[in-house]
Design an enzyme around this catalytic site. Sequence first.
Site, PDB file in Angstrom:
ATOM      1  N   ASP A 141      -2.888 -26.134 -14.589  1.00  0.00           N
ATOM      2  CA  ASP A 141      -1.768 -25.207 -14.377  1.00  0.00           C
ATOM      3  C   ASP A 141      -2.142 -23.726 -14.428  1.00  0.00           C
ATOM      4  OD1 ASP A 141      -0.238 -26.123 -17.624  1.00  0.00           O
ATOM      5  OD2 ASP A 141      -2.275 -25.470 -17.075  1.00  0.00           O
ATOM      6  N   GLU A 167       8.380 -23.797 -19.778  1.00  0.00           N
ATOM      7  CA  GLU A 167       8.111 -23.582 -18.351  1.00  0.00           C
ATOM      8  C   GLU A 167       9.364 -23.474 -17.470  1.00  0.00           C
ATOM      9  OE1 GLU A 167       4.248 -24.560 -20.065  1.00  0.00           O
ATOM     10  OE2 GLU A 167       6.240 -25.415 -20.326  1.00  0.00           O
ATOM     11  N   GLU A 180       7.715 -35.144 -21.008  1.00  0.00           N
ATOM     12  CA  GLU A 180       6.359 -34.745 -20.643  1.00  0.00           C
ATOM     13  C   GLU A 180       5.987 -35.289 -19.262  1.00  0.00           C
ATOM     14  OE1 GLU A 180       3.819 -32.852 -23.546  1.00  0.00           O
ATOM     15  OE2 GLU A 180       5.500 -32.222 -22.246  1.00  0.00           O
TER      16      GLU A 180
HETATM   17  C1  DMJ Z   1       1.510 -23.116 -23.771  1.00  0.00           C
HETATM   18  O1  DMJ Z   1       0.482 -23.219 -24.593  1.00  0.00           O
HETATM   19  C2  DMJ Z   1       1.117 -22.314 -22.591  1.00  0.00           C
HETATM   20  O2  DMJ Z   1       2.249 -21.932 -21.900  1.00  0.00           O
HETATM   21  C3  DMJ Z   1       0.206 -23.087 -21.690  1.00  0.00           C
HETATM   22  O3  DMJ Z   1      -0.012 -22.350 -20.525  1.00  0.00           O
HETATM   23  C4  DMJ Z   1       0.856 -24.366 -21.290  1.00  0.00           C
HETATM   24  N1  DMJ Z   1       1.221 -25.097 -22.426  1.00  0.00           N
HETATM   25  C5  DMJ Z   1       2.016 -24.478 -23.436  1.00  0.00           C
HETATM   26  C6  DMJ Z   1       3.472 -24.441 -23.170  1.00  0.00           C
HETATM   27  O4  DMJ Z   1       3.950 -25.593 -22.625  1.00  0.00           O
END
Ligand code: DMJ
Length: 592
Positions: A273, A387, A366
Amino acid sequence: MPFRLLVPLGLLCALLPLHHGAPGPGGTAPDPAHYRERVKAMFYHAYDSYLENAFPYDELRPLTCDGHDTWGSFSLTLIDALDTLLILGNVSEFQRVVEVLQDNVDFDIDVNASVFETNIRDPNFMEVIFYQTLHFVVGGLLSAHLLSKKAGVEVEAGWPCSGPLLRMAEEAARKLLPAFQTPTGMPYGTVNLLHGVNPGETPVTCTAGIGTFIVEFATLSSLTGDPVFEDVARVALMRLWESRSDIGLVGNHIDVLTGKWVAQDSGIGAGVDSYFEYLVKGAILLQDKKLMAMFLEYNKAIRNYTRFDDWYLWVQMYKGTVSMPVFQSLEAYWPGLQSLIGDIDNAMRTFLNYYTVWKQFGGLPEFYNIPQGYTVEKREGYPLRPELIESAMYLYRATGDPTLLELGRDAVESIEKISKVECGFATIKDLRDHKLDNRMESFFLAETVKYLYLLFDPTNFIHNNGSTFDAVITPYGECILGAGGYIFNTEAHPIDPAALHCCQRLKEEQWEVEDLMREFYSLKRNRSRFQKKTMSSGPWQPPAGPGTTSSENQDETREKRPTKQKIPLLSCPSQPFTSKLALLGQVFLDSS
Ligand code: DMJ
């Protein structure tokens, strides 16, 4: 058992749900002021409990009202919550925490810390547990350093090119550098803060763990004057780009010694991501066309191979065949990223798809099996991730569409209803029965609450459009800060892009800015002359010749400088005129 299924394309399209469940036109738009106060109360319920029950541990355990360290013991939640305090307007607590961190955080400890994400994964790579530490510590300290003056902290002479939080961020980042000493230049996933990379450390690192440094590291290099950070981040990005498949996709895990892809599933979610996120944000932050070009190439391949009816699936990186028709909660950042390159329509369509899943469960599981329209076994949890709310904040800033406020309202209502406990907010272990886990990840205060608040606070300083700014005298001359165009790192720590021009004002840039000033003022002068002219009868005349005060004459006086390439501003189409210019640290108000 993780979900793998090869589905004939035709059948797949037939199985896909089409935008149903989007909020009805009748949905009354939530009252931003009311929800702003609700979100603020959510923050302090969790923050105060962390201070009371968990500090100095990294994280709060809300069910047992105590704390635990998640691989680093840097009081991670306090660092992550710092700039949220200022966004909520609490300057006194911001100032207090800055002092606490200087007295409490020590990086000279014999700890194996994850460089970005350390995965405890099974052979199918899908069982990952994230421990984000040093990388996010650097981001949180850098952002707080750049916001210190706005928070009324008595900054030292030379700020923003020096300061205690900047020195702490630099020290933490220097602890990461040994990880980048590999034949490929791509970093290991874990480093010992005292001894560097442990012998026998796995050479397998996820794509995001290699490609998510440019925002923080370029900022560090600009503020400290040491190019090493930006250099290692750029090399890692270039190596990933060179490792993409012939159909333009990247896999999920790669061996940083051999450069061979170990896990070849390609998508926009877990393990990948923030690589795509940082190509776009790095391009905007650094005015770097190459980074944007890389992203746009990936974007084409992602559209061609992984997008089905505005859902994004996982495919095999070399063949492009669907390997997993799953929507991962982490992927909900994508509509927000699309809005940053002005691709609003596609962003909204995908956002509405994801919103249907939120409405189905009161959160995002998830993993969501798209054809089946339900959760994936053992992936039913929702650790209060940010997100989808992050995307709603970006899209609301770009469109003002009330549907996005409705997602914010639904998020507040369901997080409060399902996960609120006496000592904070708990990760939802299973959205089907609302069982809770004894964990509150630090990103809940750093990101989830922050994006919710910014969604409901359109006049927050973070949303500034260049109409106000602070002029700061630095050892390198005057620089303009706080004008807007903030770039959020992957943990929602805002970086003021103008700050990158404060400490190394290169001659060209000076000329660049003066050109823009001249262009702007001649535009403004001609327009007012025209207006005066039309007001007072007769056709408009060109400006008078030599001896006038206009800026043209200045040119003759300045020593001839080499022709320099005009860097087109890489600002996002939806950015207003003024904030475009703000990116270069100069602000020209244009009330037209
Ligand atoms: C956070 O640690 C950060 O946003 C990362 O980029 C993705 N995972 C988590 C939030 O879901």
